[in-house]
Design a protein around this motif. Structure first.
Motif, PDB file in Angstrom:
ATOM      1  N   GLY A 233       0.556  -1.206   0.066  1.00  0.00           N
ATOM      2  CA  GLY A 233       0.088   0.083  -0.005  1.00  0.00           C
ATOM      3  C   GLY A 233       0.889   1.279   0.000  1.00  0.00           C
TER       4      GLY A 233
ATOM      5  N   MET B 270      -6.646   5.214  -3.362  1.00  0.00           N
ATOM      6  CA  MET B 270      -6.663   4.798  -1.911  1.00  0.00           C
ATOM      7  C   MET B 270      -6.933   6.398  -1.353  1.00  0.00           C
ATOM      8  N   SER B 271      -8.070   6.135  -0.366  1.00  0.00           N
ATOM      9  CA  SER B 271      -8.500   7.153   0.196  1.00  0.00           C
ATOM     10  C   SER B 271      -7.468   7.814   1.374  1.00  0.00           C
TER      11      SER B 271
ATOM     12  N   GLU C 166      -7.612   5.386   4.183  1.00  0.00           N
ATOM     13  CA  GLU C 166      -7.049   4.123   4.074  1.00  0.00           C
ATOM     14  C   GLU C 166      -5.422   4.309   4.213  1.00  0.00           C
TER      15      GLU C 166
ATOM     16  N   ALA D 245      -4.742   4.603   7.950  1.00  0.00           N
ATOM     17  CA  ALA D 245      -4.951   3.295   8.402  1.00  0.00           C
ATOM     18  C   ALA D 245      -3.499   2.488   8.401  1.00  0.00           C
ATOM     19  N   LEU D 246      -2.865   2.639   7.023  1.00  0.00           N
ATOM     20  CA  LEU D 246      -1.754   2.070   6.794  1.00  0.00           C
ATOM     21  C   LEU D 246      -0.322   2.595   7.808  1.00  0.00           C
TER      22      LEU D 246
END
Length: 470
Positions: free
Chosen positions: A309, A343-344, A347, A350-351
């Motif tokens: 990611g 990807m937002s 997101e 969160a990563l």
């Protein structure tokens, strides 16, 4: 050890060899071994000028006395912090090879150590593969088995060092990119801990904290010398980090990870090498602490997902900032960038949060051990073409990489230092690499533990360093 950068520096310092002669030997070796695909760009005049400056210094002059590798030829990687005069294209046709970038902080420290760069080594496009076979070419072949990969993304660097074109080469590691090629080619690969080695100003992002810059080496002593010369904070208001001196005389707790289970198949010979390395450390007085794979499995799986990611987001930002035409990129690269664009912010956040938690969880493992000893690769170096880039299935691409080096991204996501070195060879004469991980600030301890493993003599380099008499 008579075939490494230290030996070459000693030959130059003693007058048995001039820096200019060492440079000519390296340039000639690069040309002769061109089919290996290790080098993608050369600037012979740049290397010759650097060597001449070293030869012009008196051997006992103060500046030269502080250069542990005075006159030693080297190569930079076609990815990472720039070296002036060596225009980086990141293995891609989307980037013109334009000169003009100044030295990064790391490049300036390479030069201050006396290293003389004269070219760039092959990297996969934007470092997105564990094989260095970009569509832009050339494909890096393993000097030990030319039908196999030299690894990635520092595969060109590893091929050049293993082939003896140079004795030490710049490399970067965001998901195993120093350690995997070193493991494929029978070299020592240290991935410094997060913040130990500078990468700014132009490469200060460090791929969201995943990447470290350093080198691939032919010996532990070269890695130790290079780390002492290169490590430390960048210039600015903050002091360099404090590195505690290694205490390896006192017994250490060595976490031995060989039980990998069905979810992480490892070639038996490679697991046996880890067991053998553990027994060697036990003979030195250290205590083995058996660890089942289940203890780290959640972190391993999370690290692979986090790596994929963050790399995607980083590529998306890089392409936008540099106005890259990704229609010229490889199919896998295009798909990775599209994934990053989709990807937002939530997101991505969160990563980053999960990345911190992986580091915390790994710290918990180190409550009961001092060093973690693991396999480096799940199998022998893969045949050329095992990581194709002519498709858009990025899940498949990242699964292939994680299957080959399952325990590599853990060090990048956690930020912990890790080191690989060969500890034997298989029936095909290919290296059996092991990996050592330590808590933050533990680079010196890793190097101190690796030295007696190397001294057992279970691995010998096949190709002498250019300029040194075999």
């Amino acid at each position: 050890m008579n075939d490494d950068a230290t030996a070459l520096a000693e030959a130059i310092a003693s007058g048995r060899l001039t820096a200019a002669a060492a440079m000519e030997a390296a340039i000639a070796a690069g040309e002769a071994r061109g089919p290996l695909g290790a080098i993608v760009f050369t600037a012979p005049a740049l290397g010759r000028a650097a060597a001449e400056r070293i030869d012009a210094m008196s051997a006992d002059a103060a500046p030269r006395a502080t250069m542990p590798f005075a006159g030693v030829p080297t190569l930079a990687k076609d990815l990472g912090g720039p070296f002036a005069g060596l225009p980086v294209a990141a293995g891609s046709r989307t980037r013109p090879r334009l000169d003009g970038a100044p030295d990064s902080e790391l490049a300036s420290r390479f030069r201050a150590a006396g290293l003389c760069p004269f070219g760039l080594t092959t990297s996969p496009e934007f470092g997105l593969s564990l094989a260095s076979e970009p569509a832009a070419g050339p494909a890096s072949r393993n000097p030990l088995a030319p039908g196999r990969s030299a690894g990635g993304s520092s595969g060109g660097a590893a091929a050049a060092v293993a082939a003896g074109i140079v004795a030490i080469a710049h490399a970067t590691d965001a998901g195993g990119s120093i350690r995997v090629p070193a493991a494929c080619c029978g070299l020592v690969g240290l991935k410094p801990g997060r913040g130990s080695v500078p990468g700014g100003p132009a490469y200060g992002n460090h791929v969201g904290g995943l990447a470290s810059e350093f080198a691939v080496c032919r010996s532990v002593r070269d890695a130790a010398t290079a780390f002492r010369a290169i490590a430390g904070g960048v210039r600015g208001p903050f002091p360099p980090p404090a590195f505690a001196p290694p205490d390896v005389d006192a017994p250490l707790r060595i976490g031995l990870l060989t039980e990998t289970g069905a979810d992480l198949p490892t070639d038996p010979k490679r697991s046996e090498a880890v067991d053998a390395a553990g027994r060697a450390l036990e003979r030195l007085g250290h205590r083995l602490v058996p660890l089942r794979y289940e203890a780290v499995a959640p972190m391993v799986l999370a690290s692979g997902r986090i790596f994929a990611g963050i790399v995607a987001v980083n590529l998306t930002e890089l392409a936008a900032r540099l106005c890259l035409d990704l229609s010229l990129a490889e199919n896998v690269t295009q798909a990775v960038a599209e994934n990053g664009r989709a990807m937002s912010a939530a997101e991505i956040w969160a990563l980053m949060r999960e990345m911190i938690l992986v580091g915390h969880d790994l710290w918990q493992i180190f409550e009961g051990i001092d060093i973690l000893l693991t396999p480096m690769l799940a199998s022998a170096p893969r045949p050329l073409g095992s990581f194709p880039h002519d498709h858009r299935d990025i899940d498949l691409h990242f699964r292939r990489m994680l299957a080959f080096a399952p325990l590599a991204p853990l060090a990048n996501v956690s930020g912990f230092p890790a080191l690989t070195l060969p500890f034997g060879e298989d029936r095909d004469g290919l290296p059996l690499p092991v990996q050592l991980l330590a808590p933050m600030g533990g680079e010196a301890r890793l190097l101190a533990l690796a030295a007696p493993l190397e001294a057992e003599g279970r691995w010998r380099h096949r190709h002498p360093v250019a300029g040194l008499t075999p």
